[in-house]
Design a protein around this motif. Structure first.
Motif, PDB file in Angstrom:
ATOM      1  N   VAL B 219       0.953  -1.338  -0.188  1.00 39.14           N
ATOM      2  CA  VAL B 219      -0.219  -0.038   0.038  1.00 39.14           C
ATOM      3  C   VAL B 219       0.781   1.344  -0.066  1.00 39.14           C
ATOM      4  O   VAL B 219       0.272   2.430   0.001  1.00 39.14           O
ATOM      5  CB  VAL B 219      -0.878   0.065   1.063  1.00 39.14           C
ATOM      6  CG1 VAL B 219      -1.932  -1.015   1.232  1.00 39.14           C
ATOM      7  CG2 VAL B 219      -0.109  -0.260   2.444  1.00 39.14           C
ATOM      8  N   ALA B 221       2.873   2.256   2.430  1.00 37.66           N
ATOM      9  CA  ALA B 221       2.937   2.789   3.601  1.00 37.66           C
ATOM     10  C   ALA B 221       4.339   3.483   4.215  1.00 37.66           C
ATOM     11  O   ALA B 221       5.263   2.841   3.700  1.00 37.66           O
ATOM     12  CB  ALA B 221       2.299   1.846   4.591  1.00 37.66           C
ATOM     13  N   GLN B 237      -2.501   4.875   4.798  1.00 38.41           N
ATOM     14  CA  GLN B 237      -2.103   3.584   4.055  1.00 38.41           C
ATOM     15  C   GLN B 237      -2.152   2.498   5.002  1.00 38.41           C
ATOM     16  O   GLN B 237      -2.359   1.478   4.536  1.00 38.41           O
ATOM     17  CB  GLN B 237      -0.946   3.737   3.233  1.00 38.41           C
ATOM     18  CG  GLN B 237      -0.745   4.671   2.184  1.00 38.41           C
ATOM     19  CD  GLN B 237      -2.127   4.741   1.514  1.00 38.41           C
ATOM     20  OE1 GLN B 237      -2.589   3.700   1.139  1.00 38.41           O
ATOM     21  NE2 GLN B 237      -2.469   5.909   0.828  1.00 38.41           N
ATOM     22  N   LYS B 240      -5.664   1.377   5.599  1.00 38.25           N
ATOM     23  CA  LYS B 240      -6.137   0.610   4.711  1.00 38.25           C
ATOM     24  C   LYS B 240      -5.723  -0.739   4.804  1.00 38.25           C
ATOM     25  O   LYS B 240      -6.485  -1.621   4.652  1.00 38.25           O
ATOM     26  CB  LYS B 240      -5.632   1.358   3.346  1.00 38.25           C
ATOM     27  CG  LYS B 240      -6.235   0.852   2.120  1.00 38.25           C
ATOM     28  CD  LYS B 240      -5.477   1.225   0.765  1.00 38.25           C
ATOM     29  CE  LYS B 240      -5.996   2.867   0.673  1.00 38.25           C
ATOM     30  NZ  LYS B 240      -5.171   3.471  -0.463  1.00 38.25           N
TER      31      LYS B 240
END
Lengths: 317, 444
Positions: B219, B221, B237, B240
């Protein structure tokens, strides 16, 4: 006339100094041992507790390490866990050890067999015993789970669920209760039989005989077991570390992170966090603060032990 | 009357000892690079490394034999299976090896800050080695800290997705997290009691290589801000990723998936569930190619980059990169000869290619990556591509690297197990723990 007492004082003072020197020489092994193995480490610990120390560089930080201790949630969690072990595991271990010793001393046959069965686990190395326990109770492949499933009973994830993990460690402690059992058996066999006979004649029941005769006689041994058990609980490390590592499935390899106290810090003990801070995170100054806290608490329990023993000695006198 | 004097005297002695026993911070002078090339006096250097598997040791010995041919006056005495804490203790004790190798980049910041390893920048300059031209950019981030390059890379690791072609039932490897979740559900097989027999994909963070340093790349992050403080709570992120993991974990049932995970064998053995066909897709490093060839040669599998967040399709092809690092500890007795070995193992194309071909790690220099002698196959090529992808990331060197990872992983376990229900509060707590720890260790 005046010279005599002066000369006398001189000879006396000289002899006194020689006596003191002789005493100091005789005491020197203890003094050196005390200074090197106790006083220096203690002073060093206090000194480092005011430093940022990564084992290579020193930087004075005042009370920063102490302030961090007060706000470190993992440290407080480890204190709670250690207190749980003191309050739950130690009494259960003492009671279980006493119960097993009572049963075995009353057996008519097979004393040697049962004594061996209960004593043997305490000879198993701690790491091997812990590995075996985690394997036996593994919810995926463990035989205990398989047997319970076969008869339709579910089993908790002993070392993977924070609600059960400390109970798992307690079961491990009860399994290896042989050392206490042997001490209790010796104490129980030392209780004079005529006291029981006299009590039975007076109509005392089993509970009264235990409460009025057995308990007072074995009280010093019970106290010894309790206080040494508490000190062992304050130093509880290996079983918690091994059980958490194996249950988490973490390997000590690059990219694999081991979360001490797995699961959810439920098995994180105070010495374990201390070790982790000092030798894994290299926050040695902070680890020294934790060591001092552990030292103070252990000293308090030791003082209780000494006071109790003095009490027993006075009672016997 | 004299007794109280004993304590202050001992205290004074203790304080004197205390000062004496504190590790020194002195630095040795500038390196005499090249001296060993002209002065060929026989010398024996100590080399500590972490390799222990027979195949790795054999490959390593072959590489060292190559060094010995080039520098016959330098004898290398190698010691295997060494961990970072042993290196640190040896430096502290004043008896370090001449060269030491670490399997993890987690300690690099500590190595540099505390001066456990010597700064190699002067050696590179003196040897006229242009680091940025030789090493891929991402390697810069994990071999230096605060301007000091105290280690160099010796091979690298890249992470991707392995999939079992038979269990995939003709499906293509997923490219997004939604596709991964759908496929994971579709390929999962349960028995009559609802227990797992085959998992399409194991979403929990506790699964072997699913730690957040690896999965965070899916993602994009961020771990930290430029000042070293935590970016975990403020970067959406992470939320998520963890929400995605939790949803899929709940589909399996946390208890069921944990029971299944705990039935697996050792990650590094032939009992790995991917070898055994118990999981259809798994996150892993490039080294698995060699392990599968060794212990499951008949397994029909493929490799692909990580799936990425649905709203970041342009990042497909990226992965996590890390590697083995090597350096010269402070106090090394033969630093010049040690530098020759470090230089050989980290910059010599033939040496890197030989090692890469044997243990299937990614070569860590640009010339070695382009070498025609580098063995390539469809499985390994995926990881070479991931390594070359500009979106691939590493975990930048941080003083509390391990602590930061632990803090996030603890939060992940709480979250995916359902023992915490407020993800924002959980991540805010991770931020606080990381930032407090930074103040403790670095004064940040």
């Amino acid at each position: 006339m005046a010279a005599v007492p002066l000369a006398g004082r001189g000879r006396g003072a000289g002899r006194g100094r020689r006596d003191n020197l002789r005493a100091l020489i005789w005491l020197s092994p203890w003094i050196i041992g005390f200074a090197v193995f106790f006083l220096y480490p203690l002073l060093a610990t206090v000194y480092f507790s005011f430093q940022r120390y990564d084992m290579f560089t020193l930087e004075p930080v005042g009370l920063l390490n102490y302030r961090y201790f007060l706000e470190d949630p993992a440290a407080w969690r480890s204190i709670k866990n250690t207190l749980w072990l003191v309050v739950v595991m130690v009494p259960l271990r003492v009671l279980f050890g006493l119960g097993v010793a009572q049963l075995i001393t009353r057996l008519k046959a097979g004393v040697g067999l049962f004594r061996t069965i209960f004593y043997l686990p305490s000879l198993v190395p701690v790491v091997a015993g812990t590995l075996g326990f985690v394997y036996l109770l593994n919810p995926g492949t463990g035989p205990v789970q398989a047997i319970l499933s076969a008869v339709g009973i579910g089993s908790p994830d002993w070392f993977g669920d924070p609600a059960w993990s400390k109970w798992g460690l307690t079961m491990l402690a009860l399994w290896s209760v042989g050392d206490l059992m042997v001490i209790f058996m010796a104490a129980l066999l030392d209780v004079p039989k005529q006291l029981y006979e006299a009590a039975a004649i007076d109509g005392a029941g089993a509970w009264q005989r235990f409460y009025r005769i057995t308990l007072p006689v074995i009280r010093p041994v019970l106290m010894f077991a309790a206080v040494t058990g508490v000190i062992q609980a304050l130093q509880y490390f290996t079983q918690a570390m091994i059980a958490a590592r194996v249950a988490s499935g973490s390997t000590d390899s690059a990219g694999s992170v081991f979360t001490p106290g797995y699961p959810d810090q439920s098995t994180l003990t105070f010495p374990e966090w201390l070790y982790h801070q000092g030798f894994r995170d290299f926050a040695m100054g902070y680890a020294c603060v934790m060591a001092l806290v552990l030292f103070v608490v252990s000293m308090m329990f030791t003082l209780v032990l000494l006071r109790q023993f003095r009490g027993f000695a006075e009672e016997e006198a | 009357m004299r007794r109280p004097l004993v304590i202050p005297a001992a205290a004074a002695a203790g304080l004197a000892l205390l000062t004496a026993c504190t590790a020194g911070t002195e630095s040795s002078g500038p390196p005499k690079v090249g001296a060993s090339a002209t002065d060929q006096t026989p010398v024996t250097i100590e080399f500590w490394h972490g390799f222990s598997a027979d195949s790795e040791l054999k490959a390593f010995e072959d590489t060292l034999a190559g060094f010995n041919q080039k520098f016959p006056w330098i004898t290398v005495k190698a010691t295997k299976a060494i961990q970072d804490d042993q290196i640190i203790q040896s430096v502290r004790g004043g008896n370090p090896p001449d060269v030491a190798l670490s399997f993890t980049t987690d300690s690099v910041a500590e190595f540099c800050k505390a001066g456990i390893f010597q700064d190699l920048n002067p050696y590179l300059t003196a040897s006229k080695i242009d680091g940025p031209a030789l090493f891929p950019k991402v390697i810069d981030e994990y071999t230096q800290y605060d301007g000091k390059r105290c280690v160099l890379p010796m091979l690298a690791d890249a992470y991707g997705l392995y999939y079992n072609k038979k269990l995939m039932q003709g499906n293509e490897p997923p490219k997004t997290l939604s596709e991964l979740a759908d496929l994971a559900k579709k390929l999962t097989v349960k028995n009559a009691k609802g227990d797992l027999e085959v998992a399409g994909f194991m979403p929990i963070s506790q699964m072997y290589e699913n730690s957040p340093i690896h999965t965070g790349v899916m993602v994009g992050a961020k771990w930290t801000n430029p000042d070293g403080t935590s970016a975990i709570g403020s970067d959406p992120q992470w939320k998520k990723l963890m929400t995605w993991q939790k949803d899929l974990t709940d589909w399996f049932g946390y208890d069921k998936i944990e029971k299944f995970r705990k039935s697996f064998g050792d990650e590094w053995s032939a009992d790995n569930p991917f070898h055994k066909g118990k999981v259809a897709m798994a996150i892993d490093g490039e080294w698995r190619v060699a392990m599968l060839a060794d212990s499951a040669p008949d397994l029909d599998y493929g490799t692909a980059p990580f799936p990425v967040a649905d709203d970041q399709p342009e990042r497909y092809g990226a992965g996590f990169i890390t590697g083995t690092v090597i350096g010269i500890p402070k106090g090394a007795k033969h630093a010049e000869a040690a530098w020759e070995l470090v230089k050989y193992l980290t910059t010599d194309t033939d040496a890197l290619v030989t090692l890469s071909n044997a243990i299937r790690n990614v070569p860590s220099t640009l010339p070695a990556l382009q070498s025609p002698n580098l063995k390539k196959d469809e499985h390994f090529q995926t990881f070479l591509d991931v390594f070359a992808n500009p979106n691939s990331t590493t975990l930048p060197a941080h003083l509390n690297s391990v602590f930061n990872q632990q803090a996030l992983q603890e939060a992940q376990i709480k979250w995916e197990s359902g023992r915490a229900d407020d993800l924002d509060a959980l991540l805010a707590d991770v931020d606080k723990r990381i930032n407090d720890k930074l103040k403790l260790t670095a004064g940040g």
